[in-house]
Design an enzyme around this catalytic site. Sequence first.
Site, PDB file in Angstrom:
ATOM      1  N   LYS A  27       0.850  -1.207   0.000  1.00 50.46           N
ATOM      2  CA  LYS A  27       0.000   0.000   0.000  1.00 50.46           C
ATOM      3  C   LYS A  27       0.880   1.249   0.000  1.00 50.46           C
ATOM      4  O   LYS A  27       0.672   2.171  -0.776  1.00 50.46           O
ATOM      5  CB  LYS A  27      -0.875  -0.011   1.246  1.00 50.46           C
ATOM      6  CG  LYS A  27      -1.525   1.329   1.587  1.00 50.46           C
ATOM      7  CD  LYS A  27      -2.421   1.262   2.806  1.00 50.46           C
ATOM      8  CE  LYS A  27      -1.713   1.379   4.106  1.00 50.46           C
ATOM      9  NZ  LYS A  27      -1.339   2.735   4.502  1.00 50.46           N
ATOM     10  N   ASN A  28       1.914   1.253   0.847  1.00 52.87           N
ATOM     11  CA  ASN A  28       2.713   2.467   1.034  1.00 52.87           C
ATOM     12  C   ASN A  28       3.742   2.695  -0.064  1.00 52.87           C
ATOM     13  O   ASN A  28       4.459   3.683  -0.050  1.00 52.87           O
ATOM     14  CB  ASN A  28       3.385   2.453   2.414  1.00 52.87           C
ATOM     15  CG  ASN A  28       2.359   2.615   3.512  1.00 52.87           C
ATOM     16  OD1 ASN A  28       1.189   2.901   3.245  1.00 52.87           O
ATOM     17  ND2 ASN A  28       2.773   2.395   4.747  1.00 52.87           N
ATOM     18  N   CYS A  85      -4.362  12.197  13.528  1.00 53.71           N
ATOM     19  CA  CYS A  85      -5.031  10.891  13.425  1.00 53.71           C
ATOM     20  C   CYS A  85      -4.792  10.168  14.749  1.00 53.71           C
ATOM     21  O   CYS A  85      -4.120  10.671  15.635  1.00 53.71           O
ATOM     22  CB  CYS A  85      -4.530  10.104  12.224  1.00 53.71           C
ATOM     23  SG  CYS A  85      -3.003   9.241  12.523  1.00 53.71           S
ATOM     24  N   ARG A 111       1.000  14.220  13.438  1.00 48.19           N
ATOM     25  CA  ARG A 111       1.454  13.961  12.058  1.00 48.19           C
ATOM     26  C   ARG A 111       1.359  15.208  11.180  1.00 48.19           C
ATOM     27  O   ARG A 111       0.676  15.247  10.173  1.00 48.19           O
ATOM     28  CB  ARG A 111       0.658  12.797  11.462  1.00 48.19           C
ATOM     29  CG  ARG A 111       0.856  11.517  12.251  1.00 48.19           C
ATOM     30  CD  ARG A 111       0.094  10.358  11.687  1.00 48.19           C
ATOM     31  NE  ARG A 111       0.720   9.872  10.448  1.00 48.19           N
ATOM     32  CZ  ARG A 111       0.215   8.863   9.741  1.00 48.19           C
ATOM     33  NH1 ARG A 111      -0.904   8.296  10.103  1.00 48.19           N
ATOM     34  NH2 ARG A 111       0.801   8.462   8.634  1.00 48.19           N
ATOM     35  N   ARG A 141      -8.082  -1.113   5.409  1.00 52.03           N
ATOM     36  CA  ARG A 141      -7.250  -0.099   4.741  1.00 52.03           C
ATOM     37  C   ARG A 141      -5.917  -0.685   4.303  1.00 52.03           C
ATOM     38  O   ARG A 141      -5.318  -0.208   3.347  1.00 52.03           O
ATOM     39  CB  ARG A 141      -6.956   1.057   5.705  1.00 52.03           C
ATOM     40  CG  ARG A 141      -8.178   1.787   6.176  1.00 52.03           C
ATOM     41  CD  ARG A 141      -7.787   3.024   6.888  1.00 52.03           C
ATOM     42  NE  ARG A 141      -6.974   3.868   6.006  1.00 52.03           N
ATOM     43  CZ  ARG A 141      -6.589   5.093   6.324  1.00 52.03           C
ATOM     44  NH1 ARG A 141      -6.932   5.594   7.489  1.00 52.03           N
ATOM     45  NH2 ARG A 141      -5.874   5.808   5.512  1.00 52.03           N
ATOM     46  N   ASP A 168       5.473   0.337  12.046  1.00 48.95           N
ATOM     47  CA  ASP A 168       4.244  -0.304  11.563  1.00 48.95           C
ATOM     48  C   ASP A 168       4.155  -1.769  11.971  1.00 48.95           C
ATOM     49  O   ASP A 168       3.142  -2.409  11.720  1.00 48.95           O
ATOM     50  CB  ASP A 168       4.133  -0.203  10.032  1.00 48.95           C
ATOM     51  CG  ASP A 168       3.857   1.215   9.596  1.00 48.95           C
ATOM     52  OD1 ASP A 168       3.938   1.498   8.393  1.00 48.95           O
ATOM     53  OD2 ASP A 168       3.590   2.056  10.469  1.00 48.95           O
ATOM     54  N   ARG A 219      -4.569  10.448   4.800  1.00 48.76           N
ATOM     55  CA  ARG A 219      -3.537  11.482   4.881  1.00 48.76           C
ATOM     56  C   ARG A 219      -2.525  11.361   3.752  1.00 48.76           C
ATOM     57  O   ARG A 219      -1.880  12.343   3.387  1.00 48.76           O
ATOM     58  CB  ARG A 219      -2.815  11.481   6.208  1.00 48.76           C
ATOM     59  CG  ARG A 219      -3.023  10.338   7.105  1.00 48.76           C
ATOM     60  CD  ARG A 219      -2.158  10.349   8.313  1.00 48.76           C
ATOM     61  NE  ARG A 219      -1.194  11.391   8.306  1.00 48.76           N
ATOM     62  CZ  ARG A 219      -1.407  12.618   8.803  1.00 48.76           C
ATOM     63  NH1 ARG A 219      -2.575  12.900   9.308  1.00 48.76           N
ATOM     64  NH2 ARG A 219      -0.462  13.517   8.777  1.00 48.76           N
ATOM     65  N   ILE A 279       8.640   6.804  16.950  1.00 44.89           N
ATOM     66  CA  ILE A 279       8.238   7.544  15.754  1.00 44.89           C
ATOM     67  C   ILE A 279       6.962   8.352  15.987  1.00 44.89           C
ATOM     68  O   ILE A 279       6.898   9.534  15.660  1.00 44.89           O
ATOM     69  CB  ILE A 279       8.013   6.576  14.548  1.00 44.89           C
ATOM     70  CG1 ILE A 279       9.244   5.691  14.324  1.00 44.89           C
ATOM     71  CG2 ILE A 279       7.621   7.368  13.303  1.00 44.89           C
ATOM     72  CD1 ILE A 279      10.483   6.417  13.836  1.00 44.89           C
TER      73      ILE A 279
HETATM   74  C1  EPZ Z   1       4.485   6.830   6.474  1.00 43.83           C
HETATM   75  O1  EPZ Z   1       3.688   7.815   7.080  1.00 43.83           O
HETATM   76  C2  EPZ Z   1       3.602   5.600   6.351  1.00 43.83           C
HETATM   77  N1  EPZ Z   1       2.458   5.921   5.489  1.00 43.83           N
HETATM   78  C3  EPZ Z   1       3.125   5.174   7.744  1.00 43.83           C
HETATM   79  O2  EPZ Z   1       2.376   3.991   7.596  1.00 43.83           O
HETATM   80  C4  EPZ Z   1       4.351   4.879   8.605  1.00 43.83           C
HETATM   81  O3  EPZ Z   1       3.915   4.539   9.913  1.00 43.83           O
HETATM   82  C5  EPZ Z   1       5.251   6.115   8.650  1.00 43.83           C
HETATM   83  O4  EPZ Z   1       5.611   6.506   7.307  1.00 43.83           O
HETATM   84  C6  EPZ Z   1       6.535   5.878   9.428  1.00 43.83           C
HETATM   85  O5  EPZ Z   1       7.225   4.798   8.867  1.00 43.83           O
HETATM   86  C7  EPZ Z   1       2.647   5.951   4.138  1.00 43.83           C
HETATM   87  O6  EPZ Z   1       3.730   5.724   3.638  1.00 43.83           O
HETATM   88  C8  EPZ Z   1       1.437   6.257   3.312  1.00 43.83           C
HETATM   89  P1  EPZ Z   1       6.454  10.196   8.543  1.00 43.83           P
HETATM   90  P2  EPZ Z   1       4.209   9.346   7.106  1.00 43.83           P
HETATM   91  O7  EPZ Z   1       6.299  11.462   7.795  1.00 43.83           O
HETATM   92  O8  EPZ Z   1       5.051   9.617   5.926  1.00 43.83           O
HETATM   93  C9  EPZ Z   1       6.835  13.467  11.924  1.00 43.83           C
HETATM   94  C10 EPZ Z   1       0.577   2.582   7.885  1.00 43.83           C
HETATM   95  O9  EPZ Z   1       0.331   1.944   8.896  1.00 43.83           O
HETATM   96  N2  EPZ Z   1       6.702  14.445  10.841  1.00 43.83           N
HETATM   97  O10 EPZ Z   1       7.596   9.289   8.218  1.00 43.83           O
HETATM   98  O11 EPZ Z   1       3.025  10.207   7.354  1.00 43.83           O
HETATM   99  C11 EPZ Z   1       5.576  12.640  12.144  1.00 43.83           C
HETATM  100  O12 EPZ Z   1       4.680  13.321  13.004  1.00 43.83           O
HETATM  101  C12 EPZ Z   1       0.999   4.019   7.975  1.00 43.83           C
HETATM  102  O13 EPZ Z   1       0.580   2.111   6.716  1.00 43.83           O
HETATM  103  C13 EPZ Z   1       6.772  15.813  11.142  1.00 43.83           C
HETATM  104  O14 EPZ Z   1       6.945  16.204  12.293  1.00 43.83           O
HETATM  105  O15 EPZ Z   1       5.118   9.335   8.395  1.00 43.83           O
HETATM  106  C14 EPZ Z   1       6.105  11.364  12.757  1.00 43.83           C
HETATM  107  O16 EPZ Z   1       6.266  11.566  14.148  1.00 43.83           O
HETATM  108  C15 EPZ Z   1       0.748   4.565   9.364  1.00 43.83           C
HETATM  109  N3  EPZ Z   1       6.645  16.717  10.132  1.00 43.83           N
HETATM  110  C16 EPZ Z   1       7.469  11.194  12.095  1.00 43.83           C
HETATM  111  O17 EPZ Z   1       7.808  12.482  11.544  1.00 43.83           O
HETATM  112  C17 EPZ Z   1       6.461  16.347   8.823  1.00 43.83           C
HETATM  113  O18 EPZ Z   1       6.370  17.233   7.941  1.00 43.83           O
HETATM  114  C18 EPZ Z   1       7.475  10.186  10.965  1.00 43.83           C
HETATM  115  O19 EPZ Z   1       6.416  10.523  10.112  1.00 43.83           O
HETATM  116  C19 EPZ Z   1       6.379  14.969   8.539  1.00 43.83           C
HETATM  117  C20 EPZ Z   1       6.514  14.050   9.555  1.00 43.83           C
END
Ligand code: EPZ
Length: 417
Positions: free
Chosen positions: A22-23, A116, A121, A396, A304, A92, A326
């Site tokens: 998916k990702n 969420c 996030r 999902r 995850d 998202r 994370i």
């Molecule tokens: C991706 O989400 C995945 N989703 C998530 O999978 C996964 O848990 C996550 O990466 C971490 O591996 C997709 O790829 C669609 P991040 P993403 O930006 O990109 C902070 C699932 O279960 N952050 O890597 O949204 C954020 O709050 C989903 O399939 C900022 O502060 O995650 C988090 O604490 C859930 N500012 C950390 O970074 C930003 O601009 C990592 O988030 C962006 C992120």
Amino acid sequence: MDKLIIKGGKRLKGEVEISGAKNAALPVIASTLLVQGEHEITRVPDLRDIKTMGRLLENMGAEFHYEPHKAVIATNKIRNLEAPYELVKEMRASVLVLGPMLARFGRAKVSLPGGCAIGARPINLHLMGLERMGAKIELESGYVIASAKRLKGAVIYFDTVTVTGTENLMMAASLAKGVTVLENAAREPEVIDLANALTAMGAKINGAGESIIEIEGVDELRPLTHKVIPDRIETGTFMAIAGITAGDVTIRGCMPEHIKAFLIKLKAAGLKVEETADGVRAVGPARPNAVDIETAPYPGFPTDMQAQFMALMSKAQGTSIITETIFENRFMHVAELRRMGAGISFKGSTATVRGVRKLKGANVMATDLRASASLVVAALGAEGETTIHRVYHLDRGYEKIEEKLTMLGVDVRREKR
Ligand code: EPZ
């Protein structure tokens, strides 16, 4: 809302075929906005989020046809450069259309994703990067309004490793003028898969999968044909299922090299994992050993997989410490696992899991995608019947979950509301 009723306590044996990631599929689908033409993407999982991304592209004027497991997309008539709140609030990952829209059309209006269940996030790092590339970013009534005559290459340092932030900026940089360097970039296999898709479209990208990615912008790209990588989180979830049921599960069509850190911990927990011709065979121990984990950006232990591993540890011999680094609120599954008799407590980002011999089936509530997966793992390792409510969370990220469980001998049924 659908419910899943699972009868646990059986040693599972059988084969399961892993679906596309998916990702990886979501950013690859979004990347088709970078160029006009007809695109074909295969091994696309049949999931709600994929359909939501398709609706988002159609809302912009693209044509999106999906039949399992192929998406055919035409991006010749993009006329509405907006990702509306109604769609972004459902998923998202819709934010992934921001970079491509801005790079190709110079304008984009994208609803800010709300928080969420697992955390706030924010997308500040996505926006910081686009600003460094010369975009004008305004926030108005919950929307990001972005504009740029032509994005220009820049050096962008991510304070926090962000997967979709890296993906958004890699796509934007592909059509920018000059060279962009992403520093402290995400190294996930899904980032590499997107880089491979962009390269197939004619982008010039070096270093994907490393912490420093260099993208030399080009003037135009060509339509895409791409096969998405298999889902490493679904793979890990079925391994955890083998672990908690003392089962013998052959997982086909997966790439175990994408979950090395997780495999190390699974083997420490007592599972036997051997490579097969097209995947792995996982054999669970009579009772898992207690193993400590701490989540980290790739190649560390994947966040995850934290919930599913916690479910496995709830039946371990001994006490394990699980630290989530994370997301700030990714222990929603703890309360539900406790309802099944798990001995878990947590303070801040650290959970203590005192393994018990037996879990008992119960009524439990899914709260987010991977929390719901942990409830399936626990239900399979519990005595009696478990009813998992709000199972749309599970749908999902897991294609045909009950069919796949049935193939392993599970007594499972879905009650549609
Ligand atoms: C991706 O989400 C995945 N989703 C998530 O999978 C996964 O848990 C996550 O990466 C971490 O591996 C997709 O790829 C669609 P991040 P993403 O930006 O990109 C902070 C699932 O279960 N952050 O890597 O949204 C954020 O709050 C989903 O399939 C900022 O502060 O995650 C988090 O604490 C859930 N500012 C950390 O970074 C930003 O601009 C990592 O988030 C962006 C992120």
